[in-house]
Design an enzyme around this catalytic site. Structure first.
Site, PDB file in Angstrom:
ATOM      1  N   ASP A   3       0.817  -1.214   0.000  1.00  0.00           N
ATOM      2  CA  ASP A   3       0.000   0.000   0.000  1.00  0.00           C
ATOM      3  C   ASP A   3       0.849   1.262   0.000  1.00  0.00           C
ATOM      4  O   ASP A   3       2.038   1.255   0.333  1.00  0.00           O
ATOM      5  CB  ASP A   3      -0.963   0.014   1.185  1.00  0.00           C
ATOM      6  N   GLU A  32      -0.112  -1.114   5.654  1.00  0.00           N
ATOM      7  CA  GLU A  32       0.966  -0.681   6.551  1.00  0.00           C
ATOM      8  C   GLU A  32       0.854   0.794   6.890  1.00  0.00           C
ATOM      9  O   GLU A  32       1.296   1.230   7.954  1.00  0.00           O
ATOM     10  CB  GLU A  32       2.325  -0.975   5.901  1.00  0.00           C
TER      11      GLU A  32
END
Length: 368
Positions: free
Chosen positions: A79, A138
């Site tokens: 991400d 994350e």
């Protein structure tokens, strides 16, 4: 199971590392929307006969099974933070073959993800067994972190002697990481009409004293296992007031403490409570750090082989990263990846193409 979609992007792992990084970045994957990129990663790795591929939500794990004496993990998150407006994608290369690749994710951390993918494709018989982990979420709250979910639901997939997190480090080795916690300091007053302030007690004015304590605070500089960590205690937010004509009866100051890994999360909280003794201090988020662990055999081997024939220094990771999760599992881990961490999340995010090549070459030298 992979998310169903009629638009499944493809990744060609035969491409060179710069082109592959561009392709990975050009599949947008802001936190919570990683499914398309996870699909592409899973599809590309599933074509490789030397890997066993497992999908858990939007986490993709690929393992070699060569029966080697040592297993290592290469991990990276899929991400990114949100795109800019206008979007800083698709990627573009400026400066030619020795220039820089610009765009969201080039630094944090799809350059590192591309290095993982390239090595997974090329190293059919590595000198150590390798577990490649590509995880989601994350960049948002810790409770959503895909690596954390994997550690709880499938801990066996994380079993290893050593781990490398390919977060951006300028292709230098960074050991351990600092811990982080956030607290809220609640300051109470009494509401009143702002035309008659003497009838109330202004809670916002009471923030002056804790803010003064922060201004006077002397943060520690700590040596931990030979690496130097700089702590920080900072106000990162303040809120209060309900209307332009009302004396506020509540003010909340949010404080972030970044602490060296010689302190546990509990010890760090106790220190913050001591600094703000007499105030209503409420913990909202906490994650412990990780000691460097560079005295462990696997870590010593990594430093010796990756830094071979170079002036590469080993420094402390001054932020928090998921190496802390590996430390909690008793696995020594370091940060090593392409990109300047000062450009992570930056609107002008960019990575020197030479760092992509250097990081790939260093890890290939260690594993091939």
């Amino acid at each position: 199971m992979p998310a169903s979609t009629t638009d499944r992007p493809c990744l060609d792992l035969d491409q060179d590392i710069v082109t592959l990084t561009s392709a990975v970045c050009d599949i947008p994957s802001v936190s919570g929307t990683e499914a398309r990129l996870a699909d592409a990663v899973q599809t590309a790795l599933s074509r490789l006969d030397h890997l066993e591929v497992t999908r858990v939500g939007n986490v993709v794990v690929a393992c070699t099974q060569q029966g080697r004496a040592e297993r290592v993990v290469l991990a990276g998150h899929l991400d990114t933070v949100p795109l800019t407006d206008p979007p800083n994608l698709p990627t573009r290369t400026l400066g030619g073959a020795d220039g820089q690749l610009w765009g969201r994710g080039t630094v944090d951390m799809k350059g590192g993800v591309a290095v993982q993918l390239k090595l997974a494709h090329d190293l059919a018989a590595p000198n150590r067994d390798i577990t490649y982990i590509f995880y989601d979420n994350e960049e948002i709250e810790a409770s959503a972190n895909g690596l954390g979910h994997l550690a709880r639901s499938h801990p066996g997939l994380l079993s290893a002697d050593f781990a490398v997190l390919l977060e951006p480090t300028n292709a230098q080795i960074e050991g351990g990481c600092k811990g982080t916690l956030r607290v809220e300091i609640h300051l109470r007053g009494k509401a009143a009409h702002s035309g008659r302030p003497w009838a109330g007690d202004n809670a916002v004015h009471k923030a002056a004293s804790p803010l003064a304590r922060l201004a006077d605070y002397q943060a520690r500089v700590v040596d931990v296992d030979g690496l130097t960590y700089h702590e920080g205690l900072s106000a990162v937010g303040i809120r209060g007031g309900v209307a332009g004509n009302v004396i506020p009866d509540l003010c909340v100051v949010t404080v972030n403490y970044r602490f060296a890994p010689d302190r546990s999360a509990a010890q760090a909280l106790a220190h913050v409570q001591e600094v703000f003794d007499g105030y209503d201090v409420r913990l909202t988020d906490s994650a412990g750090g990780a000691r460097p662990g560079l005295d462990l055999p696997a870590a010593r081997d990594f430093v010796r082989e990756v830094a071979a024939d170079s002036a590469m220094a080993v420094t402390a990771k001054e932020g928090w990263t998921d190496v802390a999760r590996f430390a909690d599992l008793g696995i020594a881990a370091v940060n090593f990846g392409p990109g300047d961490p000062m450009l992570a999340h930056h609107d002008e995010e960019r990575v020197p193409v030479e760092q992509l090549r250097d990081a790939e070459a260093a890890l290939r030298r260690w594993l091939a």
